[in-house]
Write an enzyme that holds these catalytic residues in place. Structure first.
Site, PDB file in Angstrom:
ATOM      1  N   SER A 149       0.847  -1.195   0.000  1.00 23.68           N
ATOM      2  CA  SER A 149       0.000   0.000   0.000  1.00 23.68           C
ATOM      3  C   SER A 149       0.877   1.237   0.000  1.00 23.68           C
ATOM      4  O   SER A 149       1.958   1.256   0.600  1.00 23.68           O
ATOM      5  CB  SER A 149      -0.899   0.017   1.244  1.00 23.68           C
ATOM      6  OG  SER A 149      -1.542   1.272   1.394  1.00 23.68           O
ATOM      7  N   TYR A 164      -3.528  -0.719   9.869  1.00 24.87           N
ATOM      8  CA  TYR A 164      -3.479  -1.192   8.485  1.00 24.87           C
ATOM      9  C   TYR A 164      -2.081  -1.035   7.903  1.00 24.87           C
ATOM     10  O   TYR A 164      -1.501  -1.978   7.346  1.00 24.87           O
ATOM     11  CB  TYR A 164      -4.499  -0.400   7.666  1.00 24.87           C
ATOM     12  CG  TYR A 164      -4.500  -0.689   6.189  1.00 24.87           C
ATOM     13  CD1 TYR A 164      -5.271  -1.722   5.669  1.00 24.87           C
ATOM     14  CD2 TYR A 164      -3.753   0.085   5.298  1.00 24.87           C
ATOM     15  CE1 TYR A 164      -5.295  -1.985   4.304  1.00 24.87           C
ATOM     16  CE2 TYR A 164      -3.765  -0.167   3.937  1.00 24.87           C
ATOM     17  CZ  TYR A 164      -4.537  -1.202   3.444  1.00 24.87           C
ATOM     18  OH  TYR A 164      -4.542  -1.462   2.096  1.00 24.87           O
TER      19      TYR A 164
END
Length: 259
Positions: A149, A164
């Site tokens: 990410s 996350y």
């Protein structure tokens, strides 16, 4: 049974019922590779991915997989071996794309141990041990691609993503170490870091909250958010022999997000 050509490669793509996984599966199939896609909660989405690939002359099958359940990985490996034989007459795959996951933020003050553990099981432990379980089925000279990410990188530090991003950051580090450890088998291991991409993550957040798109698009160099095919094409490149000299890298595919 699909007829496998002697040089045809087969790739496993997890979480390919929608979004980046679907985009990757379609782009990989367009390069002439067979695709085994996995799904968890959305079998109908997986079937649509398979149908689209087949309609365009490719070969694909779908298998269920819950990436949070590492205890099921040996059974999944056996199911994969069976489908390789029945569909392609093969006993190995060329590449594994660890894409399955979920998004959504939670502030540090609201974070619970259960929520943190869910991030861990799906985003870090799952792909790590699935790779271990499938390693005997991956060709020497093959490839592993992990979806990380852009949140791991400086400049994309948004409140509410500490849990996350910590797991995605762990996956990036594991990618680098696995690239070193698996180099003896000439297996390339890379990760790809998408920026904001139009997917169903966050409970289909972009459809539910379209007003957020303009602000995210403004933070990219190209003035738009990504589409699944944008990232899928890079993943297809990374599993192909065109990227044979790339390993241990986290490749940003975000349209210049947060430059």
């Amino acid at each position: 049974m699909n007829e496998q050509t002697p040089d045809q490669k087969i790739v496993v793509v997890t979480g390919a019922s929608s979004g980046i996984g679907r985009g990757a599966a379609i782009e990989i199939a367009a390069r002439g590779m067979g695709v085994v896609i996995t799904y968890n909660a959305r079998p109908e989405g997986a079937e649509r991915t398979v149908e689209e690939i087949r309609e365009n002359g490719g070969t694909a099958v779908a298998l269920p997989l819950d990436i949070s359940r590492s205890d099921t990985f040996p059974d999944f490996a056996n199911a994969l071996a069976r489908v390789l034989r029945s569909e392609w007459g093969a006993d190995r795959v060329h590449a594994l794309v660890n894409n399955a996951g979920f998004g959504g933020g939670m502030s540090f003050e609201e974070m619970t141990e259960d929520a943190f553990d869910a991030y861990y099981r799906v985003l870090l432990r799952g792909p790590y041990f699935l790779t271990q379980a499938l390693l005997p089925l991956i060709d020497d000279g093959g490839a592993i691609v992990n979806t990380s990410s852009s949140s791991v990188r400086p400049g994309d530090t948004e409140p509410g993503y500490s849990g996350y991003a910590a797991m995605k950051g762990g996956l990036v580090i594991a990618t680098r170490f696995l690239a070193k450890e698996l180099a003896g088998r000439s297996i390339r291991v890379n990760s790809i870091a998408p920026g904001p991409t139009r997917t169903r993550l966050g409970d289909n957040a972009f459809e539910r909250f379209p007003e957020v798109i303009e602000g995210l698009a403004a933070k990219t160099a190209f003035g738009r958010i990504g589409e699944p095919a944008d990232v899928g094409k890079v993943i297809a490149f990374l599993v192909s022999d065109d990227s044979a000299w790339i390993t241990g890298q986290d490749i940003q595919a975000s349209g210049g997000y947060a430059l």
